[in-house]
Design an enzyme around this catalytic site. Structure first.
Site, PDB file in Angstrom:
ATOM      1  CB  CYS A 112      -0.978  -0.054   1.176  1.00  7.26           C
ATOM      2  SG  CYS A 112      -2.375   1.066   1.053  1.00  7.26           S
ATOM      3  CG  HIS A 113      -0.154   4.963   1.361  1.00  2.76           C
ATOM      4  ND1 HIS A 113      -1.385   4.370   1.199  1.00  2.76           N
ATOM      5  CD2 HIS A 113      -0.237   6.172   0.765  1.00  2.76           C
ATOM      6  CE1 HIS A 113      -2.184   5.190   0.535  1.00  2.76           C
ATOM      7  NE2 HIS A 113      -1.515   6.287   0.257  1.00  2.76           N
TER       8      HIS A 113
END
Length: 182
Positions: A112-113
């Site tokens: 994800c991030h």
């Protein structure tokens, strides 16, 4: 147990980690026989979030980023969550850990991030990887090749780099971590 004797480190801030991106890899790896250690910025409990908004589970870390070393573990995982990743990317201990895992030739995984920390640790240049789509420009500007796929495994730089886009990709993400440890 196929991975008995293997040790994996999950690194996190103390607030804002995406709940499933911490808990699912931890549970799946433990089910596969792996010892999993959670290292946070501080000894305080980790407050996870669901979809970056709603409070999720509270997880007690086993150690801190400052105390953890790559020598103790076989791989490292960086979960996402926008707030978590934004805090980790500027944390010198988190950067040190990722660099040490890469230098030792050990798998580095981020979802994800989480790849924001890869950028700050100098682990993106000339690598193929994925992330949450909003990070695409950041990864390309750091010299990486961004791919829209549920999981990307790049072995081109002396260590395995495993990346995924979002919580929906966690089964594929964790399967590749298990494969890399096997």
């Amino acid at each position: 147990m196929p991975l008995e004797g293997k040790n994996v480190l999950i690194i996190t801030s103390n607030y804002g980690t995406e709940q499933d991106e911490l808990q699912k890899p931890m549970a799946d790896l433990r089910d596969a026989g792996t010892r999993v250690t959670v290292a946070a910025q501080e000894d305080d409990a980790v407050q996870t979030l669901v979809s970056d908004r709603r409070p999720g589970a509270v997880v007690q870390p086993d150690t801190t980023l400052a105390k953890a070393t790559a020598d103790e573990f076989d791989a490292v995982i960086v979960p996402g969550g926008t707030l978590n990743a934004d805090q980790l990317r500027t944390d010198r201990d988190a950067q040190r850990l990722l660099s040490a895992f890469a230098e030792a030739g050990k798998p580095v995984a981020a979802v994800c991030h989480g790849p924001w920390l890869l950028v700050e640790s100098g682990l993106v240049r000339d690598r193929e990887l994925t992330s949450y789509p909003s990070l695409r420009s950041d990864l390309e500007n750091a010299g990486g090749t961004w791919v829209d796929a549920e999981v990307v495994v790049d072995t081109s730089a002396g260590h395995t780099l495993i990346t995924s886009r979002r919580p929906d990709d966690l089964d594929a993400f964790t399967a590749e971590i298990i494969r890399a440890l096997g």
